[in-house]
Design an enzyme around this catalytic site. Sequence first.
Site, PDB file in Angstrom:
ATOM      1  N   CYS A 291       8.317  26.829  19.289  1.00  0.00           N
ATOM      2  CA  CYS A 291       7.582  27.993  19.771  1.00  0.00           C
ATOM      3  C   CYS A 291       7.311  27.857  21.272  1.00  0.00           C
ATOM      4  O   CYS A 291       6.703  26.884  21.704  1.00  0.00           O
ATOM      5  CB  CYS A 291       6.269  28.122  19.020  1.00  0.00           C
ATOM      6  SG  CYS A 291       5.386  29.639  19.381  1.00  0.00           S
TER       7      CYS A 291
ATOM      8  N   CYS B  88       6.689  30.770  11.778  1.00  0.00           N
ATOM      9  CA  CYS B  88       7.046  29.585  10.991  1.00  0.00           C
ATOM     10  C   CYS B  88       8.547  29.376  11.162  1.00  0.00           C
ATOM     11  O   CYS B  88       9.192  30.106  11.909  1.00  0.00           O
ATOM     12  CB  CYS B  88       6.618  29.701   9.534  1.00  0.00           C
ATOM     13  SG  CYS B  88       7.456  30.958   8.568  1.00  0.00           S
TER      14      CYS B  88
ATOM     15  N   CYS C 295       6.209  25.203  12.864  1.00  0.00           N
ATOM     16  CA  CYS C 295       7.459  25.425  13.602  1.00  0.00           C
ATOM     17  C   CYS C 295       7.685  24.365  14.672  1.00  0.00           C
ATOM     18  O   CYS C 295       8.653  24.418  15.410  1.00  0.00           O
ATOM     19  CB  CYS C 295       7.518  26.831  14.206  1.00  0.00           C
ATOM     20  SG  CYS C 295       6.387  27.163  15.539  1.00  0.00           S
TER      21      CYS C 295
END
Length: 132
Positions: free
Chosen positions: A89, A11, A85
């Site tokens: 990522c 996150c 996120c």
Amino acid sequence: MPTIPEVLFVCVHNAGRSQMAAALLAHHARGRVAVRSAGSTPAEEVNPAVVEVMNELGIDLSRRFPKKLSTEDVEASDVVITMGCGDACPVFPGKRYLDWDLDDPADRTVDEVRPIRDDIDARVRRLLTELM
């Protein structure tokens, strides 16, 4: 001997959702899954309300701290679960990616964080069933 699956929870701040998910999966898996968590922009500390609601389940997060997401974390994982996120990522071929749409516990009371924890717990239990 088969290797155990590795799961990474990501996150933004690694202070709430991903910390709860990692702790719950580690708790339920009892060593059958390697678990880690990280954040794209880690906070200074784990959210105190998150620590409190996890204590209610007998899971101590008081000594945990947010960690920065690294390429190595993603490379080492079989399953990468993102929680808000966004594009932070990194994506690698051959990895299983899941995106869990969860409320962010930041700036919420313990009573508001508890249902988020319970939602994560249910998802983690389903994931564990799939992995085993």
